[in-house]
Design a protein around this motif. Sequence first.
Motif, PDB file in Angstrom:
ATOM      1  N   PRO A   1       0.857  -1.139  -0.006  1.00 52.00           N
ATOM      2  CA  PRO A   1      -0.039   0.060   0.159  1.00 52.00           C
ATOM      3  C   PRO A   1       0.740   1.233  -0.279  1.00 52.00           C
ATOM      4  O   PRO A   1       0.226   2.545  -0.262  1.00 52.00           O
ATOM      5  CB  PRO A   1      -0.705  -0.149   1.343  1.00 52.00           C
ATOM      6  CG  PRO A   1      -0.971  -1.558   1.513  1.00 52.00           C
ATOM      7  CD  PRO A   1       0.298  -2.040   1.109  1.00 52.00           C
ATOM      8  N   THR A   2       1.992   1.226   0.460  1.00 52.68           N
ATOM      9  CA  THR A   2       2.909   2.254   0.386  1.00 52.68           C
ATOM     10  C   THR A   2       3.583   2.672  -0.876  1.00 52.68           C
ATOM     11  O   THR A   2       4.372   3.668  -1.051  1.00 52.68           O
ATOM     12  CB  THR A   2       4.010   2.215   1.554  1.00 52.68           C
ATOM     13  OG1 THR A   2       4.599   0.964   1.245  1.00 52.68           O
ATOM     14  CG2 THR A   2       3.510   2.150   2.948  1.00 52.68           C
ATOM     15  N   THR A   3       3.316   1.804  -1.846  1.00 54.86           N
ATOM     16  CA  THR A   3       4.048   2.218  -3.262  1.00 54.86           C
ATOM     17  C   THR A   3       3.501   3.367  -3.680  1.00 54.86           C
ATOM     18  O   THR A   3       2.295   3.691  -3.746  1.00 54.86           O
ATOM     19  CB  THR A   3       3.417   1.040  -4.111  1.00 54.86           C
ATOM     20  OG1 THR A   3       3.833  -0.358  -3.868  1.00 54.86           O
ATOM     21  CG2 THR A   3       4.023   1.193  -5.534  1.00 54.86           C
ATOM     22  N   PRO A   4       4.250   4.249  -4.149  1.00 52.30           N
ATOM     23  CA  PRO A   4       4.039   5.751  -4.364  1.00 52.30           C
ATOM     24  C   PRO A   4       2.849   5.518  -5.903  1.00 52.30           C
ATOM     25  O   PRO A   4       3.171   4.918  -6.704  1.00 52.30           O
ATOM     26  CB  PRO A   4       5.368   6.176  -4.892  1.00 52.30           C
ATOM     27  CG  PRO A   4       6.146   5.601  -4.134  1.00 52.30           C
ATOM     28  CD  PRO A   4       5.925   4.107  -4.173  1.00 52.30           C
ATOM     29  N   PHE A   5       1.958   6.557  -5.539  1.00 50.35           N
ATOM     30  CA  PHE A   5       1.025   6.602  -6.842  1.00 50.35           C
ATOM     31  C   PHE A   5       1.748   6.999  -7.934  1.00 50.35           C
ATOM     32  O   PHE A   5       1.468   6.636  -9.139  1.00 50.35           O
ATOM     33  CB  PHE A   5      -0.025   7.652  -6.445  1.00 50.35           C
ATOM     34  CG  PHE A   5      -1.108   7.931  -7.539  1.00 50.35           C
ATOM     35  CD1 PHE A   5      -1.969   6.933  -7.721  1.00 50.35           C
ATOM     36  CD2 PHE A   5      -0.994   9.094  -8.148  1.00 50.35           C
ATOM     37  CE1 PHE A   5      -3.038   7.302  -8.715  1.00 50.35           C
ATOM     38  CE2 PHE A   5      -1.867   9.439  -9.120  1.00 50.35           C
ATOM     39  CZ  PHE A   5      -2.792   8.741  -9.406  1.00 50.35           C
ATOM     40  N   GLN A   6       2.757   7.919  -7.883  1.00 52.10           N
ATOM     41  CA  GLN A   6       3.511   8.446  -8.902  1.00 52.10           C
ATOM     42  C   GLN A   6       4.328   7.378  -9.731  1.00 52.10           C
ATOM     43  O   GLN A   6       4.439   7.383 -10.835  1.00 52.10           O
ATOM     44  CB  GLN A   6       4.364   9.539  -8.481  1.00 52.10           C
ATOM     45  CG  GLN A   6       3.801  10.893  -8.131  1.00 52.10           C
ATOM     46  CD  GLN A   6       3.453  10.843  -6.709  1.00 52.10           C
ATOM     47  OE1 GLN A   6       3.524   9.726  -6.076  1.00 52.10           O
ATOM     48  NE2 GLN A   6       2.867  11.597  -6.192  1.00 52.10           N
ATOM     49  N   ASP A   7       4.639   6.263  -8.937  1.00 47.13           N
ATOM     50  CA  ASP A   7       5.608   5.381  -9.760  1.00 47.13           C
ATOM     51  C   ASP A   7       4.709   4.448 -10.654  1.00 47.13           C
ATOM     52  O   ASP A   7       4.897   4.046 -11.670  1.00 47.13           O
ATOM     53  CB  ASP A   7       6.216   4.250  -8.421  1.00 47.13           C
ATOM     54  CG  ASP A   7       7.329   4.947  -7.886  1.00 47.13           C
ATOM     55  OD1 ASP A   7       7.715   6.112  -8.183  1.00 47.13           O
ATOM     56  OD2 ASP A   7       8.020   4.294  -7.190  1.00 47.13           O
ATOM     57  N   VAL A   8       3.237   3.988 -10.012  1.00 47.87           N
ATOM     58  CA  VAL A   8       2.629   3.273 -10.945  1.00 47.87           C
ATOM     59  C   VAL A   8       1.889   4.028 -11.995  1.00 47.87           C
ATOM     60  O   VAL A   8       1.127   3.291 -12.843  1.00 47.87           O
ATOM     61  CB  VAL A   8       1.427   2.623  -9.908  1.00 47.87           C
ATOM     62  CG1 VAL A   8       2.369   1.390  -9.178  1.00 47.87           C
ATOM     63  CG2 VAL A   8       0.640   3.388  -9.278  1.00 47.87           C
ATOM     64  N   THR A   9       1.915   5.309 -12.061  1.00 51.26           N
ATOM     65  CA  THR A   9       1.231   6.262 -13.035  1.00 51.26           C
ATOM     66  C   THR A   9       2.295   6.657 -13.912  1.00 51.26           C
ATOM     67  O   THR A   9       1.894   7.764 -14.825  1.00 51.26           O
ATOM     68  CB  THR A   9      -0.096   7.159 -12.358  1.00 51.26           C
ATOM     69  OG1 THR A   9       0.829   7.981 -11.610  1.00 51.26           O
ATOM     70  CG2 THR A   9      -0.898   6.581 -11.821  1.00 51.26           C
ATOM     71  N   ALA A  10       3.635   6.424 -13.587  1.00 49.37           N
ATOM     72  CA  ALA A  10       4.716   7.318 -14.403  1.00 49.37           C
ATOM     73  C   ALA A  10       4.311   6.894 -16.058  1.00 49.37           C
ATOM     74  O   ALA A  10       4.991   7.786 -16.705  1.00 49.37           O
ATOM     75  CB  ALA A  10       5.827   6.753 -14.115  1.00 49.37           C
ATOM     76  N   TYR A  11       3.557   5.975 -16.434  1.00 50.86           N
ATOM     77  CA  TYR A  11       3.651   5.595 -17.899  1.00 50.86           C
ATOM     78  C   TYR A  11       2.707   6.526 -18.379  1.00 50.86           C
ATOM     79  O   TYR A  11       2.592   6.843 -19.689  1.00 50.86           O
ATOM     80  CB  TYR A  11       3.199   4.295 -18.260  1.00 50.86           C
ATOM     81  CG  TYR A  11       1.768   4.071 -17.578  1.00 50.86           C
ATOM     82  CD1 TYR A  11       0.521   4.378 -18.692  1.00 50.86           C
ATOM     83  CD2 TYR A  11       1.388   3.660 -16.504  1.00 50.86           C
ATOM     84  CE1 TYR A  11      -0.832   4.291 -17.988  1.00 50.86           C
ATOM     85  CE2 TYR A  11      -0.087   3.538 -15.732  1.00 50.86           C
ATOM     86  CZ  TYR A  11      -1.091   4.061 -16.718  1.00 50.86           C
ATOM     87  OH  TYR A  11      -2.277   3.675 -16.122  1.00 50.86           O
ATOM     88  N   PHE A  12       1.816   7.336 -17.637  1.00 48.23           N
ATOM     89  CA  PHE A  12       0.567   8.181 -18.421  1.00 48.23           C
ATOM     90  C   PHE A  12       1.096   9.426 -18.974  1.00 48.23           C
ATOM     91  O   PHE A  12       1.926   9.936 -18.341  1.00 48.23           O
ATOM     92  CB  PHE A  12      -0.371   8.288 -17.122  1.00 48.23           C
ATOM     93  CG  PHE A  12      -1.735   8.831 -17.731  1.00 48.23           C
ATOM     94  CD1 PHE A  12      -2.646   7.847 -17.980  1.00 48.23           C
ATOM     95  CD2 PHE A  12      -2.305  10.114 -17.996  1.00 48.23           C
ATOM     96  CE1 PHE A  12      -3.859   8.176 -18.351  1.00 48.23           C
ATOM     97  CE2 PHE A  12      -3.390  10.564 -18.419  1.00 48.23           C
ATOM     98  CZ  PHE A  12      -4.075   9.633 -18.595  1.00 48.23           C
ATOM     99  N   PRO A  13       0.561   9.763 -19.924  1.00 42.33           N
ATOM    100  CA  PRO A  13       1.200  10.721 -20.944  1.00 42.33           C
ATOM    101  C   PRO A  13       0.966  12.357 -20.358  1.00 42.33           C
ATOM    102  O   PRO A  13       1.362  13.177 -21.293  1.00 42.33           O
ATOM    103  CB  PRO A  13       0.782  10.429 -22.272  1.00 42.33           C
ATOM    104  CG  PRO A  13      -0.591   9.996 -21.950  1.00 42.33           C
ATOM    105  CD  PRO A  13      -0.532   9.227 -20.749  1.00 42.33           C
ATOM    106  N   GLY A  14       0.482  12.543 -19.425  1.00 45.14           N
ATOM    107  CA  GLY A  14       0.262  13.922 -18.494  1.00 45.14           C
ATOM    108  C   GLY A  14      -0.036  13.844 -17.278  1.00 45.14           C
ATOM    109  O   GLY A  14      -0.189  12.803 -16.714  1.00 45.14           O
TER     110      GLY A  14
END
Length: 386
Positions: free
Chosen positions: A324-337
């Motif tokens: 649960p402490t995985t950063p949101f930014q890490d798992v959405t880094a693929y998103f183009p904006g």
Amino acid sequence: MPDAPVILADEPGSFPHGVLAARHPALIGAVREAFPYGPGQRRALDELLGSATEGVIGPLGTEDDELWAVWGARQYLGRSWFEVPFLWSESYFYRHLLQAVGFFGPGAWQGVDPFRPFKLAELDSPEADEELAALDRLMEQPLDEQARALLHGALWGNRADLGFRLSAPGTPAPVSRLVVDESEEFWALLPVDTLCLVADNAGRELIPDLLLLDHLIRHGQVRRAVLYVKAHPYYISDATTADVVDAVRRLTAAKGAATGAGERLWTAMADGRLEIRAHPFSCAPLPYADMPDDLRTEFAAADLTVFKGDLNYRRLVGDRLYPPTTPFQDVTAYFPGPVAALRTLKSDVIVGLDEATEAALVAAEEQRWRTSGAHALVQVGPPRVK
């Protein structure tokens, strides 16, 4: 994206297992009763019931088999529904359900949404009347209070009446139930030229989404909004274009502030300031990390994309058992904006918690906090170069 086990439904007593073993059979029964389907459709529903509970995954028997083969069916056909990724099996169940009732035709039932009675019942409920009446009181508050309440109304879905009353003295606010609150980061991204909102449910949940968009457009925070809905009925309450029209009509037929909002939304749709889109990938059984290039290009052209609801969250971050402490930014880094999520927790996947919050939730509720719908989050990914 960070690696983590894909969520399955093969563990008795787990949330995914309960969805497949209990919720889906109950839904088949509800759909049978919602329309006077003929013997052919009823037989098809009975066959789906047997397959989904005790059988194995079979082909659709239509031209869509080729598309679903690309989406994973080649490796899952002949296996138990409980042994394949939960997101995939749920999605395939709903595609089979639409096939069973003749939604894709040919025939007289082509295009008839099997979930429409449930959606309309929500729009016509006394609870919806109360929520729209609360909008009148909200309009008496300062603009920043209105914006805050409308954001939380959209966040909490059909607990939106609580969101509208955030400014009312003595009313308990659901904000204390937020496990992540990056609302300030969300507002810091505005104003923008183009905002995309990926809608989740129809009915009473769609109304707050539309009211939030109306507020943002009306007060210059967004010049143009794009509302992504499902290309066809998907899950029991996911919003389609028809559901958007029903919701706007519900607003225009109401009294007070709701009427004005409905009229402004109707006009905004007509002049292009509010555009409705329905990409085929909206009903895919895959995470948005696997989105096709044309959809990636559409999202890249937006200044901010907001994903609403639990299912869209699962697809945005991946339906996996992350720490649960995985950063949101890490798992959405693929998103183009730049991307944000407004989500009430109704499934197991969760990222972006701090350690203290996770520990407190586990101590108080064990793992029920993940799926009870009593908690929510606002998460924002950092701006990225397109």
